[in-house]
Design a protein around this motif. Structure first.
Motif, short mmCIF file in Angstrom:
data_model
loop_
_atom_site.label_atom_id
_atom_site.label_comp_id
_atom_site.label_asym_id
_atom_site.label_seq_id
_atom_site.Cartn_x
_atom_site.Cartn_y
_atom_site.Cartn_z
N LEU A 160 43.09 30.14 28.17
CA LEU A 160 44.47 29.96 28.64
C LEU A 160 44.51 30.02 30.16
N GLY A 161 43.72 30.93 30.72
CA GLY A 161 43.68 31.04 32.19
C GLY A 161 43.17 29.75 32.82
N ILE A 162 42.18 29.15 32.20
CA ILE A 162 41.65 27.87 32.70
C ILE A 162 42.73 26.79 32.54
N ALA A 163 43.37 26.80 31.38
CA ALA A 163 44.41 25.79 31.11
C ALA A 163 45.56 25.91 32.10
N HIS A 164 45.94 27.15 32.38
CA HIS A 164 47.04 27.38 33.32
C HIS A 164 46.68 26.84 34.70
N PRO A 215 53.25 34.37 32.26
CA PRO A 215 52.45 33.19 32.63
C PRO A 215 50.97 33.49 32.37
N LYS A 216 50.29 32.51 31.73
CA LYS A 216 48.90 32.76 31.36
C LYS A 216 47.98 32.34 32.51
N THR A 217 48.20 32.98 33.61
CA THR A 217 47.46 32.63 34.82
C THR A 217 46.01 33.09 34.73
N ALA A 218 45.23 32.59 35.67
CA ALA A 218 43.84 33.04 35.72
C ALA A 218 43.78 34.54 35.98
N GLU A 219 44.70 35.01 36.76
CA GLU A 219 44.73 36.45 37.06
C GLU A 219 45.05 37.25 35.80
N TRP A 220 46.03 36.75 35.05
CA TRP A 220 46.37 37.40 33.78
C TRP A 220 45.15 37.39 32.84
N ALA A 221 44.49 36.25 32.75
CA ALA A 221 43.32 36.13 31.87
C ALA A 221 42.20 37.06 32.33
N SER A 222 42.03 37.13 33.64
CA SER A 222 40.95 37.96 34.18
C SER A 222 41.11 39.42 33.77
N ALA A 223 42.34 39.88 33.78
CA ALA A 223 42.59 41.28 33.41
C ALA A 223 42.18 41.54 31.95
N ILE A 224 42.24 40.50 31.14
CA ILE A 224 41.88 40.68 29.73
C ILE A 224 40.38 40.44 29.48
N CYS A 225 39.88 39.35 30.05
CA CYS A 225 38.50 38.96 29.70
C CYS A 225 37.45 39.52 30.64
N GLY A 226 37.88 39.99 31.79
CA GLY A 226 36.92 40.62 32.69
C GLY A 226 36.18 39.65 33.61
N VAL A 227 36.44 38.37 33.47
CA VAL A 227 35.84 37.38 34.36
C VAL A 227 36.75 37.26 35.59
N PRO A 228 36.19 37.27 36.79
CA PRO A 228 37.03 37.25 37.99
C PRO A 228 38.00 36.06 38.01
#
Lengths: 821, 204
Positions: A286-290, A325-338
């Motif tokens: 989702l972070g990539i998609a966003h 918003p499914k931002t990269a920042e939001w995703a990063s907090a979940i998946c641990g990838v910067p």
């Protein structure tokens, strides 16, 4: 007394005694063990056959298999092949029909807690067949055919005739019916949701071929996909056609591997390794998609023409619908990838011809349906689906998906309906039976008869099962939450198993019937699940060992007890059936403009029969025809397009499977908000065995640590626990506990350990709930819940644990027979 | 020693004893077999075996375990010990397990035993599906060799059994301390010793 004192002339009394007359009183009254007349020596031979690990030649001497060597045209022979020979001659072979003593003496349902304790009585085949036939009739008459579970599942041996699971259902149908199962443990979630998304199950369908990838792909992304390891084996006879990816490597293609473990595939390609937290793939996607969307990198034209529902997904992606918003920042907090890495991935994907190869493990987790859906959404946004070298591939992960399909005929197989013509197709996906349950819900069924569950838009009332019959599988390996399963098994009156080794499943049976391996019978099969490059004679290599019988012979014997022997066999022998399948393929081949040799020539040739590959198949591109003409070649979805929003799923109203790809917290995960245990287990496919097959062989010596299943651990996690390489550890959670041997390695990310699935279950005390598994069956620790109400798939990759050094005297592993224990 | 110099009277009588003790290891005993062994005459004969083979303690232990056996105890014991269900605690009755390729069955000893059976012009009876390197079959082959006065073959069989039976007995002792089968295995060893002694006496 010394021998010199005793070695005088034999006294008469002794001689009389030793004449044997007297000894008969001690029990030696049977027939002489040896009879006059020697057996002729069997000439040395080299026999071609096939198995899950590939085509091979077996060298025999005096009727004994002494060496298996890969077929000379095998491009990538599996190092597991020697283990196959070891398994045939394993000291843990089941030699005779056995019945659990309590069951035999006190009847069905007796001392069910005693299953697995090894108290068996050897019986004759006649006795065993009669017991089984009588019990099948009893259960059918007393509680109805749905009380008999014939959904037996697992990695049976290949072969179009000796498909033991089909043969079982064939018998149970003659007995009046049974409860069956649908789906499988590999892709249970994906294969249910994908028809809503792309119109077919995809996971077992050809993806864009490796030659096409080599020529066109600029960026290959293996997302939880590990073909180098998992293409050692195939459901049919392995072709090892994944060797064709060598051309992509040689061409210098860019590779990214997204996986908590640096996989064998990543090593092979010397790829870039990104290691998100397990079970967070949807968030990362989702972070990539966003990023794609906000940076205008998405292909709106493709989305408009080839997909349906992106507009209804978009508010979720942007956060308009839920405020997140499914931002990269939001995703990063979940998946641990910067964050920047996620953003960079979006840009790299969009700027290159990118192929997204997704593995199966990603969907074997809570809410696993979402992963494949989200990946296809991501690929749709990239707009490369149907282009050479671009889009997505869901079958690269195993069995040489991507190896070009040859122009070969369908090779029919025996069916589960006597009188029905032999048929092709995926037998394990059939849902025939008086009742059918999703395959991973068997334990739930045992524990909750009468309960109504959702499944793929329907309601299923779970039947009350009294008898389970298992062939060609090892549920005490492949099912999750072992201790819950052991408790559930106590609901069964009777558990019947055919197997060739004393697996945990056989040990937990009431009636155990020794089956032949596929090397002790004749059969026929195709080479390559996707390549279908050859038809191979699976010729018998040795005679059955001990009292083993083929499943066909066993079921025929039971059918004869039921007075239905002819109906079962249709008056045909093993070779009659095999010849018939070949002749049908020969006819189809002729229609394709090819002439196959007559059967006897084929059978005696001792080599696989090759079929050509066309240029079109060599360069097959998944969904190219759909892209060319989406109206004429519409997908099998409701809209005929890729459905990013499914109105059908919306109608189901499932709270755990919304109508578009959605990030939902799994029941437990690394870094999860309510998770208590600190380490995630990657319960991956083993490197040196096929699920649990070959665990009981010499191959185990190549990987066992401290005599147990290995536990890979990052140095940080090991240091935090004071562990060093080779330590014996206890891995545990609220569901169970196992022993394992630690291997400290930096090819696994912190917070994740790897304990492969398929280690043989070895409870210290089978009667004690939660007993320590001494060898390391990882499914003692995994969750038994389903993926969602939609697919009801298994969650074998969902498990959080703690690991500690084992203190005290280690219990010995009991489950294997070996010289050195 | 060769066939021509063999004193049949010295060795042949042991053939029946070899067959008898071999049969004990062939299959779980039936209730009738146990009954016959537990009967007075059976116990007396067991005592005689102990005397003749100089293994009184082992014979007494066999008798004691027989008397203590309840129902199908002995049959269950056999299955647990020898039929593979006990995993690591299984005691293999096959020479290949000890002298082959790792713990694999059906290894070179099977081939060698097939050759020996051919030399004796014998084969395993129909209905028995054990490989020829099973303890019972090696003992039966020994009996056949003794019957035929083929001491070369008898000696070869004796040597091969003496090479692996100690390993088998060690495993058996660990799993069946003072049990019926570990005691029976002592009887096997004593039988081989006794045959060896008789051969020595015969060659003097």
């Amino acid at each position: 007394m010394s021998h010199s004192k005793k070695s005088g002339p034999v006294r008469v009394s002794r001689r009389t005694f030793l004449s044997g007359t007297a000894l008969s009183a001690l029990g030696a009254a049977g027939l002489p063990l040896l009879t006059k007349g020697a057996l002729a020596q069997t000439p040395a031979d080299e026999i071609l056959s096939g198995c899950h690990w590939g085509v091979f030649r077996a060298r025999t001497e005096d009727g004994r298999a002494v060496e298996f060597t890969p077929w000379e045209e095998d491009p990538w022979p599996s190092p597991q092949l020697p283990g196959v020979l070891d398994s045939i001659y394993s000291p843990s072979r089941i030699k005779y029909p056995m019945v659990r003593r309590a069951w035999l003496e006190n009847g069905p349902g007796a001392d069910v807690a005693g299953r697995g304790t090894g108290d068996f009585v050897r019986v004759t085949w006649n006795e065993a067949l009669e017991l089984v036939a009588r019990e099948l009739v009893r259960v059918r008459e007393e509680t109805g055919p749905t009380s008999i579970y014939g959904g037996s599942y697992g990695w049976k041996s290949p072969g179009r005739f000796h498909n033991c699971q089909t043969l079982l259902r064939r018998l149970l149908k003659l007995n009046g019916g049974f409860t069956s199962s649908s789906g499988d443990y590999s892709t249970g979630a994906a294969q249910v949701i994908l028809p809503y998304v792309v119109g077919s199950i995809e996971v077992y369908e050809q993806c864009t071929t490796w030659p096409n990838v080599a020529e066109n792909t600029e960026l290959m992304v293996f997302w939880g996909a590990n073909p180098v390891n998992n293409s050692q084996i195939s459901w049919q006879v392995a072709d090892h056609g994944f060797a064709k990816m060598e051309a992509f490597r040689d061409a210098g293609g860019e590779v990214i591997c997204i996986d908590p473990v640096r996989t064998e595939t990543c090593d092979y390609f010397d790829g870039e390794w990104l290691a998100p937290r397990p079970q967070t793939d949807v968030a990362m996607m989702l972070g990539i998609a966003h990023t794609l969307y906000t940076e205008g990198l998405h292909d709106q034209e493709f989305l408009d023409r080839y997909t349906a529902g992106f507009d209804r997904f978009l508010p979720y992606l942007t956060g308009e619908s839920d405020g997140v918003p499914k931002t990269a920042e939001w995703a990063s907090a979940i998946c641990g990838v910067p964050t920047e890495t996620i953003e960079d991935l979006a840009r790299r994907f969009a700027s290159k011809r990118t192929m997204l190869a997704l593995g199966y493990s990603t969907q074997r987790q809570h809410h696993g349906e979402q992963i494949h859906w989200m990946l296809i959404t991501l690929a749709s946004m990239l707009g490369q689906i149907g282009l050479p070298g671009g889009g997505y591939g869901l079958s690269y992960h195993y069995s040489s998906g991507g190896a070009p399909t040859h122009n070969s005929p369908t090779l029919p197989a025996i069916t589960d309906t006597p009188g029905q013509p032999p048929a092709g197709g995926a037998a394990w996906l059939s849902a025939e039976g008086n009742a059918t349950i999703p395959v991973s819900r068997f334990v739930e069924t045992l524990l909750n008869p009468g309960k109504v569950i959702d499944f793929n838009g329907t309601k299923i009332t779970l039947p009350e099962i009294k008898l389970a019959y298992w062939v060609g599988g090892n549920p005490f390996s492949h099912h999750q939450n072992r201790n819950e399963m052991v408790r559930a098994w106590q609901k069964l009156d009777t558990f019947i198993v055919h197997d060739f080794q004393w697996t945990a499943t056989a040990r937990h049976a009431d009636i155990v019937l020794p089956a032949t391996t596929s090397y002790e019978r004749n059969d026929i099969e195709q080479v390559g699940d996707y390549a279908l490059s050859h038809i191979v004679p699976m010729k018998k290599i040795i005679d059955p060992v001990f009292e083993a019988r083929s499943d066909f012979d066993i079921f025929t014997g039971i059918a004869e007890q039921l007075g239905l022997g002819y109906e079962y066999t249709e008056g045909r022998t093993e070779m009659d059936w095999i010849r018939g399948f070949y002749e049908a393929a020969k006819l189809e081949s002729r229609a394709k403009g090819m002439e196959m040799p007559i059967f006897d020539v084929f059978w005696d040739s001792n080599k696989p029969l090759a079929f050509p590959v066309t240029d079109e198949e060599q360069n097959f591109v998944r969904h190219a025809s759909f892209r060319d003409d989406p109206l004429l070649n519409a997908l099998g979805t409701a809209s005929g397009k890729i459905e990013i929003y499914s109105t059908n799923i919306e109608k189901f109203g499932y709270d755990d499977c919304p109508p578009h790809p959605t990030w939902m917290e799994p029941i437990e995960r690394l870094g999860g908000p309510t998770t208590t245990y600190p380490l995630h287990i990657a319960s991956n496919h083993p490197i040196a065995r096929l699920h649990s097959q070959l665990c009981g062989t010499e191959l185990r010596e190549s990987y066992a640590i401290a005599g147990r299943e290995p536990c890979w651990m990052n140095p940080q996690d090991a240091a935090a626990r004071g562990l060093v390489d080779g330590d014996l550890v206890r891995a545990f959670n609220d569901r169970g506990q196992i022993l394992a041997g630690v291997m400290i390695t930096d090819v696994i990310r912190p917070g994740v350990i790897r304990i492969n699935e398929g280690g043989w279950y070895d409870p210290a005390d089978p009667r004690e709930a939660g007993s320590l598994c001494r060898y390391g069956d990882v499914n003692t620790l995994t969750v038994g819940i389903s993926t969602s109400k939609l697919a009801q798939g298994n969650c074998g990759q969902t498990a959080m644990v703690e690991v500690e050094k084992f203190v005290g005297t280690p219990p010995e592993v009991d489950v294997f027979s070996a010289l050195d224990g | 020693m060769n066939v021509a110099t063999l004193n049949d009277a010295q060795l042949k009588p042991y053939a029946r004893l070899a067959e008898w003790i071999g049969e004990i290891f062939l299959a779980p005993p039936s209730a009738e077999t146990v009954e016959r062994m537990v009967a007075g005459s059976g116990r007396t004969l067991l005592g005689d075996v102990g005397e003749i083979l100089n293994c009184r303690d082992a014979a007494r232990q066999m008798e004691a375990t027989l008397l203590a056996a309840v129902g199908q105890d002995l049959s269950a014991r056999y299955v647990r010990l020898f039929d593979g269900v006990s995993g690591r605690r299984t005691v293999s009755l096959y020479e290949s397990f000890y002298c082959g390729n790792g713990s694999r069955l059906f290894q070179t000893p099977v081939e060698e035993m097939r050759k020996i059976l051919r030399r004796l012009d014998m084969s395993v009876r129909a209905g028995c599906h054990e490989p020829p390197d099973h303890l019972s079959i090696e003992l039966a082959a020994l009996a056949a060799a003794l019957d035929k006065g083929d001491d070369d073959t008898a000696l070869a069989l004796q040597n091969r059994m003496e090479a692996w039976i100690p390993q088998m007995r060690a495993r058996l002792d660990a799993q069946d301390q003072d049990g019926f089968y570990s005691s029976a295995a002592v009887v096997v060893t004593c039988l081989l010793n006794e045959i060896g002694a008789a051969r020595s006496a015969s060659s003097l």
